[in-house]
Design a protein around this motif. Structure first.
Motif, PDB file in Angstrom:
ATOM      1  N   SER A  41       0.906  -1.098   0.123  1.00  0.00           N
ATOM      2  CA  SER A  41       0.154   0.002   0.047  1.00  0.00           C
ATOM      3  C   SER A  41       0.772   1.358   0.151  1.00  0.00           C
ATOM      4  O   SER A  41       0.484   2.167  -0.460  1.00  0.00           O
ATOM      5  CB  SER A  41      -0.999   0.096   1.111  1.00  0.00           C
ATOM      6  OG  SER A  41      -0.262   0.261   2.408  1.00  0.00           O
ATOM      7  N   ALA A  42       2.132   0.960   0.800  1.00  0.00           N
ATOM      8  CA  ALA A  42       3.129   2.405   0.709  1.00  0.00           C
ATOM      9  C   ALA A  42       3.471   2.485  -0.682  1.00  0.00           C
ATOM     10  O   ALA A  42       3.510   3.682  -1.205  1.00  0.00           O
ATOM     11  CB  ALA A  42       4.278   1.910   1.641  1.00  0.00           C
ATOM     12  N   THR A  43       3.784   1.574  -1.784  1.00  0.00           N
ATOM     13  CA  THR A  43       4.056   2.079  -2.894  1.00  0.00           C
ATOM     14  C   THR A  43       3.037   2.796  -3.825  1.00  0.00           C
ATOM     15  O   THR A  43       3.388   3.333  -4.532  1.00  0.00           O
ATOM     16  CB  THR A  43       4.517   0.685  -3.675  1.00  0.00           C
ATOM     17  OG1 THR A  43       3.403  -0.283  -3.952  1.00  0.00           O
ATOM     18  CG2 THR A  43       5.679  -0.116  -2.913  1.00  0.00           C
ATOM     19  N   PHE A  44       1.722   2.369  -3.442  1.00  0.00           N
ATOM     20  CA  PHE A  44       0.609   2.931  -3.920  1.00  0.00           C
ATOM     21  C   PHE A  44       0.481   4.421  -3.520  1.00  0.00           C
ATOM     22  O   PHE A  44      -0.049   5.386  -4.249  1.00  0.00           O
ATOM     23  CB  PHE A  44      -0.806   2.375  -3.831  1.00  0.00           C
ATOM     24  CG  PHE A  44      -0.605   0.948  -4.678  1.00  0.00           C
ATOM     25  CD1 PHE A  44      -0.034   0.829  -5.702  1.00  0.00           C
ATOM     26  CD2 PHE A  44      -1.396   0.043  -3.918  1.00  0.00           C
ATOM     27  CE1 PHE A  44      -0.150  -0.260  -6.215  1.00  0.00           C
ATOM     28  CE2 PHE A  44      -1.625  -1.340  -4.548  1.00  0.00           C
ATOM     29  CZ  PHE A  44      -0.787  -1.649  -5.739  1.00  0.00           C
ATOM     30  N   VAL A  45       0.796   4.928  -2.379  1.00  0.00           N
ATOM     31  CA  VAL A  45       0.879   6.128  -1.713  1.00  0.00           C
ATOM     32  C   VAL A  45       1.731   7.020  -1.808  1.00  0.00           C
ATOM     33  O   VAL A  45       1.766   8.296  -1.960  1.00  0.00           O
ATOM     34  CB  VAL A  45       0.174   5.654  -0.255  1.00  0.00           C
ATOM     35  CG1 VAL A  45       0.117   6.884   0.690  1.00  0.00           C
ATOM     36  CG2 VAL A  45      -0.974   4.948   0.004  1.00  0.00           C
ATOM     37  N   PHE A  46       2.729   6.583  -1.336  1.00  0.00           N
ATOM     38  CA  PHE A  46       4.096   7.394  -1.517  1.00  0.00           C
ATOM     39  C   PHE A  46       4.577   7.454  -2.777  1.00  0.00           C
ATOM     40  O   PHE A  46       5.623   6.568  -3.325  1.00  0.00           O
ATOM     41  CB  PHE A  46       5.048   6.939  -0.592  1.00  0.00           C
ATOM     42  CG  PHE A  46       4.710   7.045   1.048  1.00  0.00           C
ATOM     43  CD1 PHE A  46       4.284   8.119   1.550  1.00  0.00           C
ATOM     44  CD2 PHE A  46       4.381   5.680   1.794  1.00  0.00           C
ATOM     45  CE1 PHE A  46       3.930   8.193   2.881  1.00  0.00           C
ATOM     46  CE2 PHE A  46       3.641   6.028   3.058  1.00  0.00           C
ATOM     47  CZ  PHE A  46       3.770   7.105   3.763  1.00  0.00           C
ATOM     48  N   VAL A  47       4.423   8.197  -3.794  1.00  0.00           N
ATOM     49  CA  VAL A  47       4.622   8.230  -5.119  1.00  0.00           C
ATOM     50  C   VAL A  47       5.559   9.494  -5.261  1.00  0.00           C
ATOM     51  O   VAL A  47       5.343  10.433  -4.839  1.00  0.00           O
ATOM     52  CB  VAL A  47       3.483   8.384  -6.175  1.00  0.00           C
ATOM     53  CG1 VAL A  47       4.202   8.304  -7.506  1.00  0.00           C
ATOM     54  CG2 VAL A  47       2.459   7.143  -5.744  1.00  0.00           C
ATOM     55  N   PRO A  48       6.943   9.330  -5.662  1.00  0.00           N
ATOM     56  CA  PRO A  48       7.811  10.422  -5.954  1.00  0.00           C
ATOM     57  C   PRO A  48       7.204  11.399  -6.700  1.00  0.00           C
ATOM     58  O   PRO A  48       6.456  11.015  -7.626  1.00  0.00           O
ATOM     59  CB  PRO A  48       9.028   9.476  -6.509  1.00  0.00           C
ATOM     60  CG  PRO A  48       9.007   8.270  -6.528  1.00  0.00           C
ATOM     61  CD  PRO A  48       7.236   8.029  -6.216  1.00  0.00           C
ATOM     62  N   GLU A  49       7.636  12.706  -6.499  1.00  0.00           N
ATOM     63  CA  GLU A  49       7.067  13.849  -7.423  1.00  0.00           C
ATOM     64  C   GLU A  49       7.358  13.317  -8.866  1.00  0.00           C
ATOM     65  O   GLU A  49       8.343  13.060  -9.348  1.00  0.00           O
ATOM     66  CB  GLU A  49       7.901  15.110  -6.877  1.00  0.00           C
ATOM     67  CG  GLU A  49       7.156  16.318  -6.487  1.00  0.00           C
ATOM     68  CD  GLU A  49       5.879  16.208  -6.028  1.00  0.00           C
ATOM     69  OE1 GLU A  49       5.117  16.847  -6.889  1.00  0.00           O
ATOM     70  OE2 GLU A  49       5.454  15.783  -4.740  1.00  0.00           O
ATOM     71  N   GLY A  50       6.388  13.501  -9.427  1.00  0.00           N
ATOM     72  CA  GLY A  50       6.462  13.535 -11.081  1.00  0.00           C
ATOM     73  C   GLY A  50       6.055  12.468 -11.617  1.00  0.00           C
ATOM     74  O   GLY A  50       6.028  12.075 -12.943  1.00  0.00           O
ATOM     75  N   SER A  51       6.170  11.234 -10.815  1.00  0.00           N
ATOM     76  CA  SER A  51       5.961   9.853 -11.531  1.00  0.00           C
ATOM     77  C   SER A  51       4.435   9.524 -11.001  1.00  0.00           C
ATOM     78  O   SER A  51       3.874  10.169 -10.294  1.00  0.00           O
ATOM     79  CB  SER A  51       6.914   8.778 -11.042  1.00  0.00           C
ATOM     80  OG  SER A  51       6.985   8.839  -9.717  1.00  0.00           O
ATOM     81  N   GLU A  52       3.856   8.529 -11.677  1.00  0.00           N
ATOM     82  CA  GLU A  52       2.602   8.178 -11.754  1.00  0.00           C
ATOM     83  C   GLU A  52       2.697   6.895 -10.761  1.00  0.00           C
ATOM     84  O   GLU A  52       3.388   6.121 -10.696  1.00  0.00           O
ATOM     85  CB  GLU A  52       1.981   7.577 -12.896  1.00  0.00           C
ATOM     86  CG  GLU A  52       0.592   8.169 -13.146  1.00  0.00           C
ATOM     87  CD  GLU A  52       0.065   7.742 -14.642  1.00  0.00           C
ATOM     88  OE1 GLU A  52      -0.662   7.082 -14.884  1.00  0.00           O
ATOM     89  OE2 GLU A  52       0.571   8.539 -15.529  1.00  0.00           O
ATOM     90  N   ALA A  53       1.403   6.782  -9.825  1.00  0.00           N
ATOM     91  CA  ALA A  53       1.233   5.838  -9.121  1.00  0.00           C
ATOM     92  C   ALA A  53       0.840   4.532  -9.864  1.00  0.00           C
ATOM     93  O   ALA A  53       0.096   4.605 -10.968  1.00  0.00           O
ATOM     94  CB  ALA A  53       0.042   5.860  -8.083  1.00  0.00           C
ATOM     95  N   PRO A  54       1.283   3.379  -9.475  1.00  0.00           N
ATOM     96  CA  PRO A  54       1.072   2.213 -10.198  1.00  0.00           C
ATOM     97  C   PRO A  54      -0.565   1.704 -10.396  1.00  0.00           C
ATOM     98  O   PRO A  54      -0.841   1.575 -11.356  1.00  0.00           O
ATOM     99  CB  PRO A  54       1.881   1.068  -9.387  1.00  0.00           C
ATOM    100  CG  PRO A  54       2.527   1.721  -8.405  1.00  0.00           C
ATOM    101  CD  PRO A  54       2.169   3.084  -8.246  1.00  0.00           C
ATOM    102  N   LEU A  55      -1.225   1.853  -9.298  1.00  0.00           N
ATOM    103  CA  LEU A  55      -2.338   1.905  -8.975  1.00  0.00           C
ATOM    104  C   LEU A  55      -3.151   2.873  -8.331  1.00  0.00           C
ATOM    105  O   LEU A  55      -2.528   3.347  -7.374  1.00  0.00           O
ATOM    106  CB  LEU A  55      -2.900   0.338  -8.627  1.00  0.00           C
ATOM    107  CG  LEU A  55      -2.607  -0.677  -9.589  1.00  0.00           C
ATOM    108  CD1 LEU A  55      -2.830  -2.018  -8.791  1.00  0.00           C
ATOM    109  CD2 LEU A  55      -3.355  -0.777 -11.006  1.00  0.00           C
ATOM    110  N   VAL A  56      -4.469   3.270  -8.642  1.00  0.00           N
ATOM    111  CA  VAL A  56      -5.117   4.192  -7.949  1.00  0.00           C
ATOM    112  C   VAL A  56      -6.612   3.840  -7.619  1.00  0.00           C
ATOM    113  O   VAL A  56      -6.940   2.971  -8.078  1.00  0.00           O
ATOM    114  CB  VAL A  56      -4.796   5.725  -8.613  1.00  0.00           C
ATOM    115  CG1 VAL A  56      -3.559   6.218  -8.737  1.00  0.00           C
ATOM    116  CG2 VAL A  56      -5.810   5.697  -9.982  1.00  0.00           C
ATOM    117  N   GLY A  57      -7.127   4.609  -6.718  1.00  0.00           N
ATOM    118  CA  GLY A  57      -8.351   4.594  -6.136  1.00  0.00           C
ATOM    119  C   GLY A  57      -8.680   3.200  -5.793  1.00  0.00           C
ATOM    120  O   GLY A  57      -8.027   2.543  -5.032  1.00  0.00           O
TER     121      GLY A  57
END
Lengths: 304, 263
Positions: free
Chosen positions: B37-53
């Motif tokens: 869940s952290a990889t979905f939530v903590f997304v570096p500035e400028g890149s896209e989250a792998p999955l959302v919502g």
């Protein structure tokens, strides 16, 4: 109690090139303790496993009463068996072990406790089996066999690992079972171990039947003998011939076959023959047993 | 059959193994779920989250299967292989010489434990993943009907894994070998196979027929990607595939291990 008898009929088991059990036929009657004897590797355990439906015979059949073990409605209620002292889950308590198998032999949890008491393990009921001694495992195996109070009891080497007190206890128990009319089959590789408690003996070696009779009948086959050392051995030989005994030189002395040491001593005394040594050399049951189970087709000296 | 079921159930609960495994399962799923869940939530500035919502929530919760399935598989396989390891199979077959009934009782007896493992596993996964999703992400979606259905089916999937584990143990009755194969398959072989297969257009559909793929299909989500990127079977087909694995394994086990002489 009317207990079924056991019928082993032409039973054969082939493991690859080895014939572990070879055309074995005998019966086990109720109301008696039958000793199933033979050296290690004679095929005793394989025979018992075929009797109990665990191993499929290559030929022949084994019946409990009128039908095969597995064909009984609840075979665990008919035959109580203890095959090896090691088939327990070490993480289960002694009581839990019994409770696991209780439903299928149709007994309650309180019966489990009762049986545990009967074999003298009530103090270890809540202890994990992994911490049991070999003797305690034997007792637990026996408790498992006795769960349903079955008319037939089959025990494989039940005295292994028991202390002398335990051996006396199990002998008495076997005697009691037979007196109650149950069918009792007990295997052992030593005749001496079961001599005090069996009525019948079935002796096998190399998978084949070597002898089946009552223990009393086997005893009549044992012959007395004495070892004698005398300054005039020829006089002893003459005396033996005179009495119808056989005498043969053996080291410094003679072995007199067919007479007890007391008889030889009395005869020598009466004839005024001087003896320096007089020792019992009876062919006892144990010696007879070794004789019966000796590998066939090989000279005993060469077999060593 | 009732007696056989009761006996099998008592065998399971009279040792410590299963709840030790549950304990590890809870800790492991809680940790992995939080990490994912952290990889979905903590997304570096400028890149896209792998999955959302909702996709992020469902993928996170599907970890109970995608990562957790090794536990019910091991629990199930232990129920069978322990009989051979400790030779209790002898006594088991003495009181139940009908080996088909013995196997059926064993398969069914793990269902309650499997369901318990499912409830605990789903709870651990939600407890690990939901807080971060709710606080920093797009929400935990725990009020959403589809998400809740996925959670409930996650429980069912875990129970099915336990049954498949028993069936597998009946084929590979050597306990150590069974555990090694289960670990290798669940941790390396199947995840890699699913990723590789999904890259090949002609074979993409095959991945969903692998046991883990079918189980993800039943839940309706996969941590390997959102519903759009991973091929999933319809739910009814997924159930059939999973039950099919259990049935085929059990039949093979009955015809091999359980046909042999015991002892």
């Amino acid at each position: 109690m009317t207990a079924p008898s056991l019928t082993i009929d032409g039973l054969t088991k082939q493991f690859g090139g080895v014939r572990a059990v070879d055309d074995l036929t005998f019966t086990v009657r109720p109301g008696a303790v039958t000793g199933f004897l033979g050296p290690n590797g004679a095929g005793k355990t394989t025979t018992l496993r075929m009797l109990l439906g665990l191993t499929r015979p290559s030929a022949g059949r084994a019946l409990v009463g009128e039908r095969e073990y597995a064909a009984h409605q609840q075979p665990g209620r008919v035959v109580g068996a203890a095959l090896e002292a090691s088939s327990f889950h070490p993480g289960r308590t002694g009581l839990a072990h019994l409770e696991v198998f209780a439903p299928q032999v149709g007994v309650s949890r309180s019966r489990c406790r009762q049986v545990l008491e009967a074999v003298g393990l009530e103090h270890a009921a809540g202890q994990r089996v992994g911490r049991y001694s070999l003797g305690m495992r034997q007792r637990l195996g026996l408790a498992t066999a006795l769960l349903a109070d079955p008319p037939v009891i089959v025990l494989d080497e039940p005295t292994n690992g028991l202390d002398p007190e335990g051996i006396v206890w199990i002998r008495r128990l076997l005697r009691q079972f037979a007196d109650e009319g149950r069918t009792v089959l007990v295997s052992s590789h030593l005749l001496r171990e079961v001599e005090a408690s069996v009525d019948e003996v079935v002796i096998i070696a190399q998978g084949r039947l070597r002898h089946a009779s009552s223990l009393a009948e086997l005893r009549t086959r044992a012959t007395p003998a004495a070892y004698v050392v005398a300054p005039r051995p020829d006089a002893v030989t003459a005396l033996a011939t005179d009495r119808g005994w056989a005498a043969a030189r053996d080291g410094d002395g003679l072995v007199v076959d067919g007479a007890t040491a007391a008889e030889v001593g009395a005869a020598a005394h009466a004839a005024g023959i001087e003896l320096h040594e007089l020792v019992r050399r009876d062919v006892d049951l144990e010696a007879l047993f070794f004789e019966l189970t000796r590998p066939t087709g090989t000279d005993p000296e060469a077999a060593r | 059959m009732r007696a056989a079921l009761l006996a099998e159930y008592r065998k399971l609960v009279s040792t410590r193994m299963w709840w030790l495994l549950l304990l590890v399962m809870v800790a492991y799923l809680g940790f992995v779920s939080a990490a994912v869940s952290a990889t979905f939530v903590f997304v570096p500035e400028g890149s896209e989250a792998p999955l959302v919502g909702e996709d992020a929530a469902r993928a996170t919760y599907s970890l109970v299967n995608g990562v957790g399935y090794v536990f019910p598989l091991v629990i199930g396989s232990l129920a069978m292989t322990t009989e051979f390891r400790h030779k209790t199979i002898t006594q088991s077959l003495l009181v139940e010489p009908d080996r088909t009934r013995f196997l059926l009782a064993k398969l069914l007896s793990v269902v309650p434990i499997g369901l318990a493992a499912g409830v605990v596993g789903v709870a651990a996964t939600v407890a690990g993943g939901a807080p971060l999703l709710a606080i920093r992400g797009d929400g935990s979606y725990l009020g959403d009907g589809d998400v809740l259905a996925g959670l409930a089916l996650g429980v069912v999937v875990v129970a099915l894994w336990a049954v498949i584990g028993v069936a597998f143990g009946s084929i590979l009755s050597n306990q150590v070998a069974a555990i090694v194969v289960i670990l290798a398959f669940t941790q390396f072989v199947e995840p890699i196979a699913r990723v590789v297969l999904s890259q090949v257009d002609a074979l993409a559909g095959v991945a969903s027929y692998l046991p883990g793929g079918a189980a993800d299909s039943l839940i309706g989500a996969s941590f390997l990607g959102s519903a759009g990127t991973v091929d999933l079977l319809p739910r009814w087909a997924a159930v059939l595939v999973l039950v099919g694995y259990a049935a085929v394994f059990a039949v093979i086990g009955r015809l091999t291990t359980l046909r042999r002489d015991v002892g």
